[in-house]
Write an enzyme that holds these catalytic residues in place. Structure first.
Site, PDB file in Angstrom:
ATOM      1  N   GLY A 188     -11.397  -9.058  -1.406  1.00  8.98           N
ATOM      2  CA  GLY A 188     -10.933 -10.144  -0.855  1.00  8.98           C
ATOM      3  C   GLY A 188      -9.687 -10.766  -1.640  1.00  8.98           C
ATOM      4  N   GLY A 214     -12.852  -3.404   0.089  1.00 11.47           N
ATOM      5  CA  GLY A 214     -14.657  -2.791   0.809  1.00 11.47           C
ATOM      6  C   GLY A 214     -15.074  -2.391  -0.693  1.00 11.47           C
ATOM      7  N   LYS A 243     -18.577 -17.713  -0.397  1.00 15.22           N
ATOM      8  CA  LYS A 243     -20.281 -17.707  -0.088  1.00 15.22           C
ATOM      9  C   LYS A 243     -20.922 -16.979  -1.134  1.00 15.22           C
ATOM     10  CE  LYS A 243     -20.806 -19.364   4.507  1.00 15.22           C
ATOM     11  NZ  LYS A 243     -20.639 -18.253   5.873  1.00 15.22           N
ATOM     12  N   ARG A 248       0.950  -0.921   0.209  1.00 17.09           N
ATOM     13  CA  ARG A 248       0.414   0.358  -0.089  1.00 17.09           C
ATOM     14  C   ARG A 248       0.996   1.377   0.012  1.00 17.09           C
ATOM     15  NH1 ARG A 248      -5.267  -2.147   4.077  1.00 17.09           N
ATOM     16  NH2 ARG A 248      -6.599  -2.608   1.883  1.00 17.09           N
TER      17      ARG A 248
HETATM   18  P1  AMP Z   1     -14.256 -14.645  -0.702  1.00 14.90           P
HETATM   19  O1  AMP Z   1     -13.009 -14.066   0.274  1.00 14.90           O
HETATM   20  O2  AMP Z   1     -15.661 -14.889  -0.294  1.00 14.90           O
HETATM   21  O3  AMP Z   1     -13.466 -14.221  -1.844  1.00 14.90           O
HETATM   22  O4  AMP Z   1     -13.327 -16.153  -0.381  1.00 14.90           O
HETATM   23  C1  AMP Z   1     -12.732 -17.356  -0.391  1.00 14.90           C
HETATM   24  C2  AMP Z   1     -12.736 -18.189   0.027  1.00 14.90           C
HETATM   25  O5  AMP Z   1     -13.445 -19.742  -0.629  1.00 14.90           O
HETATM   26  C3  AMP Z   1     -10.351 -18.873   0.126  1.00 14.90           C
HETATM   27  O6  AMP Z   1     -10.665 -18.450   1.552  1.00 14.90           O
HETATM   28  C4  AMP Z   1     -11.229 -20.343  -0.461  1.00 14.90           C
HETATM   29  O7  AMP Z   1     -10.731 -21.545   0.832  1.00 14.90           O
HETATM   30  C5  AMP Z   1     -12.716 -20.523  -0.342  1.00 14.90           C
HETATM   31  N1  AMP Z   1     -13.246 -21.677  -1.812  1.00 14.90           N
HETATM   32  C6  AMP Z   1     -13.760 -21.491  -2.777  1.00 14.90           C
HETATM   33  N2  AMP Z   1     -13.576 -22.463  -2.828  1.00 14.90           N
HETATM   34  C7  AMP Z   1     -14.315 -23.155  -1.675  1.00 14.90           C
HETATM   35  C8  AMP Z   1     -15.675 -24.199  -2.341  1.00 14.90           C
HETATM   36  N3  AMP Z   1     -14.872 -24.475  -3.393  1.00 14.90           N
HETATM   37  N4  AMP Z   1     -14.875 -24.736  -0.900  1.00 14.90           N
HETATM   38  C9  AMP Z   1     -14.595 -24.053   0.085  1.00 14.90           C
HETATM   39  N5  AMP Z   1     -14.125 -23.381   0.215  1.00 14.90           N
HETATM   40  C10 AMP Z   1     -13.778 -22.613  -0.776  1.00 14.90           C
END
Ligand code: AMP
Length: 398
Positions: free
Chosen positions: A356, A379, A199, A38
């Site tokens: 993220g 964010g 999610k 940063r």
């Molecule tokens: P996000 O912060 O929502 O972008 O989520 C990222 C996280 O999603 C990472 O830590 C990945 O390990 C997790 N992830 C991605 N695909 C899967 C999956 N099929 N099952 C469980 N976790 C997952």
């Protein structure tokens, strides 16, 4: 493209006191800054302003001190790190307003760089309080914002100041805005979005905005399971938000209405344990064993994602396609990232990514430098992908 003022609009900076909002919210472990990305990103703006003879006064927040001075969130130790990155002396003032700030600013000579204490030590910062904003403005002639990552908040140092002083985008903000305009503002078509990650629940607004703007939306990661389950597919023990079936059906309907192709995995790599090199097998999504979880999309799905990337003129990417931290479930993310980087290198694709874990996923694939733009903004990047107004950006528009 939406016009905003930049440093190119500033002619004579000699002796001008420039209040420069930067993002110094760097990760610290055991008192040591573990990643200076940063600081490196804002260094060009600081150097340029200082080189042109301005008195550069850095404004930044650090952590969440909730409007009270908290020594554990002081920017004092960061001043030395900024100094190292810049290779230029950086002084520090123990408050961002009042006597301490004023004395330090009065002592500056042309080209000096001064870091003021954490703006969030005052409740007026996050409240965008007019009295606090005025107190900040007293020490500046010009306001420059180089902190896109804080632009989704209308705080005194990210928005309020632009109403009191002539306001400009710094070089990093400028680069970010140009890249984002290419990504979703007026993109070259077809536009493909890849959205992965854990999610659906954290990305509902983002998905709803994207289906209206892109030609194809590729869903991967854990969130693909929620889409598959909503179509009546048994995803076994996979991470899945079953209660969001109605929401994802709505998103599917909105995609159809908007003519956006929704690309879901047709096969996956499944395992019984969430750990590196766990025994795994590749199955069609309709054949996920009841005791297994899908941790990555499979080879047929990777081929389909890469074919969409090949068709695209623009790619916008947030979220990994699988659990990329644990091999071999990084395969799809790495393959798609490398394919997108290759197309970008050949001049065939504009690729914009961020939010993220996306930056670490692209770093893991070794291609973060090869995308057109990778935003470290978190964010603010997500709110941009959600189509929400960014007050700190809007206020810079002419
Ligand atoms: P996000 O912060 O929502 O972008 O989520 C990222 C996280 O999603 C990472 O830590 C990945 O390990 C997790 N992830 C991605 N695909 C899967 C999956 N099929 N099952 C469980 N976790 C997952």
């Amino acid at each position: 493209m939406t016009a905003f003022k930049t440093l190119d609009d500033l002619t004579d900076l000699t002796g001008k006191r420039v209040l420069l909002r930067v993002d110094l919210n760097v990760p610290v472990k055991d008192g040591k800054v573990t990643d200076t990305t940063r600081i490196e990103r804002v260094a060009p703006t600081i150097r340029e302003l200082s080189g042109k003879g301005a008195k550069v006064i850095l404004l930044a927040h650090f952590g969440r001190p909730k409007g009270k001075a908290d020594p554990s969130m002081s920017l004092d130790p960061i001043a030395g790190v900024v100094e190292d990155v810049l290779d230029h002396r950086v002084n520090f003032a123990s408050d961002c307003i009042g006597e301490a700030a004023q004395k330090a600013v009065d002592a500056m000579v042309d080209g000096d760089v001064l870091l003021l204490e954490n703006t969030r030590f005052h409740a007026g910062e996050e409240k965008n309080d007019p009295g606090f904003t005025e107190a900040l403005a007293k020490n500046g002639d010009i306001y420059v914002n180089d902190a896109f990552s804080a632009a989704h908040r209308a705080h005194a140092s990210t928005e309020g100041l632009a109403h009191l002083l002539p306001a400009f985008a710094g070089r990093t903000m400028q680069a970010e805005l140009i890249a984002l305009e290419k990504g979703l503002g007026k993109p070259a078509r077809p536009v493909v979005a890849i959205v992965g990650g854990a999610k659906v629940s954290s990305k509902i607004d983002l998905l709803k905005n994207l289906v209206k703007k892109v030609d194809a939306l590729v869903i991967g990661g854990g969130m693909a399971n929620t889409f598959l389950a909503a179509r009546g597919i048994d995803v076994g023990k996979s991470l899945c938000e079953h209660d969001l079936a109605a929401t994802v059906n709505e998103i599917e309907a909105e995609a159809t209405a908007a003519g956006c192709a929704l690309v879901l995995p047709v096969d996956g790599v499944v395992a019984r344990e969430f750990k590196a090199n766990a025994d795994s097998e590749t199955v069609d999504v309709t054949a996920i064993p009841a005791d297994a979880m899908m941790l990555d999309i499979g080879p047929k799905s990777i081929a389909s994602v890469n074919a969409w990337i090949s068709k695209a003129d623009t790619l916008v990417w947030n979220g990994p396609l699988g659990a990329f931290e644990i091999p071999p479930f990084d395969t799809a993310t790495v393959s798609a990232a490398q394919h997108a980087a290759r197309r970008t290198g050949e001049g065939l694709l504009v690729s914009v990514a961020g939010g993220g874990d996306t930056v670490s996923a692209l770093n893991h694939a070794g291609v973060a430098e090869d995308f057109t733009y990778v935003s470290t903004a978190g964010g603010a990047f997500l709110e941009w992908m959600e189509g929400k107004p960014l007050p700190g950006v809007d206020v810079l528009k002419v």
